[in-house]
Design an enzyme around this catalytic site. Structure first.
Site, PDB file in Angstrom:
ATOM      1  N   ASP A 190       0.823  -1.206   0.000  1.00 28.25           N
ATOM      2  CA  ASP A 190       0.000   0.000   0.000  1.00 28.25           C
ATOM      3  C   ASP A 190       0.862   1.263   0.000  1.00 28.25           C
ATOM      4  O   ASP A 190       1.893   1.331   0.673  1.00 28.25           O
ATOM      5  CB  ASP A 190      -0.899  -0.005   1.246  1.00 28.25           C
ATOM      6  CG  ASP A 190      -1.864   1.169   1.278  1.00 28.25           C
ATOM      7  OD1 ASP A 190      -2.658   1.291   0.327  1.00 28.25           O
ATOM      8  OD2 ASP A 190      -1.816   1.955   2.237  1.00 28.25           O
ATOM      9  N   GLU A 198       1.174  -0.180  -4.931  1.00 27.76           N
ATOM     10  CA  GLU A 198       0.241   0.881  -5.313  1.00 27.76           C
ATOM     11  C   GLU A 198       0.985   2.212  -5.278  1.00 27.76           C
ATOM     12  O   GLU A 198       1.298   2.733  -4.212  1.00 27.76           O
ATOM     13  CB  GLU A 198      -0.945   0.927  -4.351  1.00 27.76           C
ATOM     14  CG  GLU A 198      -1.937   2.026  -4.697  1.00 27.76           C
ATOM     15  CD  GLU A 198      -2.417   2.827  -3.482  1.00 27.76           C
ATOM     16  OE1 GLU A 198      -3.407   3.563  -3.632  1.00 27.76           O
ATOM     17  OE2 GLU A 198      -1.791   2.736  -2.413  1.00 27.76           O
TER      18      GLU A 198
END
Length: 488
Positions: A230, A260
């Site tokens: 993340d 990400e």
């Protein structure tokens, strides 16, 4: 392995702590569609307890095992159910990727007095206050866990920034103890080291040691096949290199890892891939925005340019393609929901292409009931089955019209029913003459999506004229295999 990935959650799943069990129940459906990898949501206890989607990390060691934040299970279930779901999926040859949230902690147990300097929201390089004492929620003692697995207490020394001074009730970006921000992060807002909550200080040795210790524990407990990382644009770009190399050594096998990095600037994605030692794939955010613009341009988007400026064009081996995700769905801060009429177009552009690793979104496969958004439906299921069973041979593009493009997979002689032709338009009805392959000479091809009723008989060279209705997509397959797909 021809990987087909499912993002196995959406933001507004019901907080019934039953999701891990549900995934185990859906395995036959996943296998039918050719889905062979699942990205699971964050499993650690979040600051919002049972209602936390998982990105408000409170205790990395609590996977739904301890009574913390007013609940034992997470939004998705208990630790035992999580481990059981992973084992069931892997037993059925479906890989599992865990979502890892290392950027921030939230929901601290106690406050601490610490010196801090306030910085501008819009320019994190601009100091806007002198050094002052603040009361920060930065002490994490995890009383509900009572030291099981790990007895480390996290304090302000583990963090570089917070966004709240409890003493003055002041919401601002505070840099702690004049630490500054790390430089090797995204340059948005001047420096995007700080995102939210208690920002982890990756220059503090104990922070790095604890994250490594947790990684070893987590992999031993879960035996996952890879990770989704993340918010990597906010974390020192080379941080994960050593962390991942150690996990790979412990696993004794390569790990599939996707990060990400939310930007539509291709050069930033390329730089991150290089900076992270070519260990991390990235989501193709530029392609998502091309698809988004195409869906909202009322036919003005030049479809020949749909892959221009994308990661799948530049670094295809590192591109994880997607249509929508939990952050782009309606109501989220990164909302960029692709219009329904273009959804199947978009999925064909990622699922029926050779390059890139495609990701299907749970909200598209199952719908989002709380927002009255239905599933994409049978068309998405058909595309997945075509990818699994028919996507063989060479790929030939017919990107020769701004509003109507097509491509074929030639199929292989040993796989008699393989091969297909795709034609799509974002404007008026059209048609495209394309050659699939001479191995299909004389065969009849039909639109498996049933948007067009034409039966296309290929000539002796495997050539045919494939029509498409206005604003639609058609995928032509051998009529014998179409019948099999429709009956399943």
């Amino acid at each position: 392995m021809k990987r087909t990935l499912l993002q196995a959650f959406q933001w507004e799943l019901e907080a019934n702590s039953n999701h891990w069990n549900l995934l185990g129940e859906e395995i036959d459906y996943f296998k039918e569609l050719g889905i062979n990898a699942l990205w699971l949501p964050p499993a650690a206890k979040g600051s919002a307890g049972v209602n936390d989607v998982g990105y408000g990390t409170y205790d990395l060691y609590d996977l739904g095992e301890f009574d913390q934040k007013d609940t034992v299970p997470t939004k998705y279930g208990t630790k035992a159910e999580y481990i059981n779901a992973i084992k069931k999926l892997q037993k059925n040859q479906i890989e599992v990727y865990a979502d890892i949230v290392f950027n921030h902690f939230m929901g601290a147990d106690e406050t601490e007095q610490v010196s801090a300097v306030k910085y501008s929201w819009d320019n994190r390089n601009q100091q806007i206050s002198d050094e002052e004492e603040i009361e920060a929620w930065t002490r994490f003692t995890f009383p509900g866990r009572q030291g099981k697995y790990n007895d480390y207490v996290w304090t302000w020394r583990n963090f570089s920034g917070v966004d709240y001074d409890a003493h003055n009730k002041d919401h601002a970006i505070f840099n702690l103890a004049d630490k500054g921000w790390v430089s090797d992060v995204d340059s948005e807002n001047g420096n995007f080291d700080y995102l939210m909550g208690c920002n982890l200080d990756m220059t503090y040795e104990e922070t790095v040691q604890q994250l490594d210790r947790w990684g070893k524990w987590f992999l031993a407990e879960t035996d996952v096949d890879g990770f989704r990382l993340d918010a990597v644009k906010h974390i020192q770009f080379d941080f994960f290199v050593d962390w991942l190399l150690r996990r790979r050594k412990e696993k004794g096998a390569p790990l599939f890892v996707v990060g990400e990095y939310w930007t539509d600037e291709l050069d930033k994605l390329e730089n991150y891939i290089d900076s992270s030692g070519n260990l991390i794939y990235l989501f193709d955010v530029p392609l998502h925005f091309n698809l988004y613009q195409a869906s909202r341009s009322n036919g003005d988007f030049d479809l020949r340019e749909i892959f221009t400026g994308t990661l799948v064009e530049s670094r295809p081996d590192y591109a994880v393609t997607f249509v929508d995700n939990h952050d782009t769905q309606k109501g989220q801060s990164l909302e960029s929901w692709i219009d329904g009429w273009f959804k199947v177009h978009a999925y064909a552009l990622i699922l029926l292409r050779k390059i890139g690793t495609p990701t299907v979104f749970w909200g598209d496969l199952y719908g989002i009931p709380t927002q009255n958004i239905g599933a994409v439906g049978k068309s998405l299921e058909y595309l997945l089955k075509i990818r699994c069973h028919l996507a063989y041979g060479n790929e030939v593009d017919y990107f020769d019209d701004p509003n109507c493009i097509g491509w074929v997979h030639t199929g292989e002689f040993e796989k008699e029913l393989s091969g297909f032709a795709v034609v799509l338009t974002n404007a008026d009805a059209n048609q495209k003459e394309m050659t699939i392959s001479a191995i299909h000479a004389g065969k009849t091809f039909v639109d498996v999506l049933q948007n067009n009723e034409t039966k296309v008989v290929l000539d002796e060279n495997g050539r045919g004229v494939f029509p498409v209705n206005g604003g639609q997509i058609s995928v032509y397959v051998n009529e014998d295999v179409a019948e099999l797909i429709w009956k399943q």
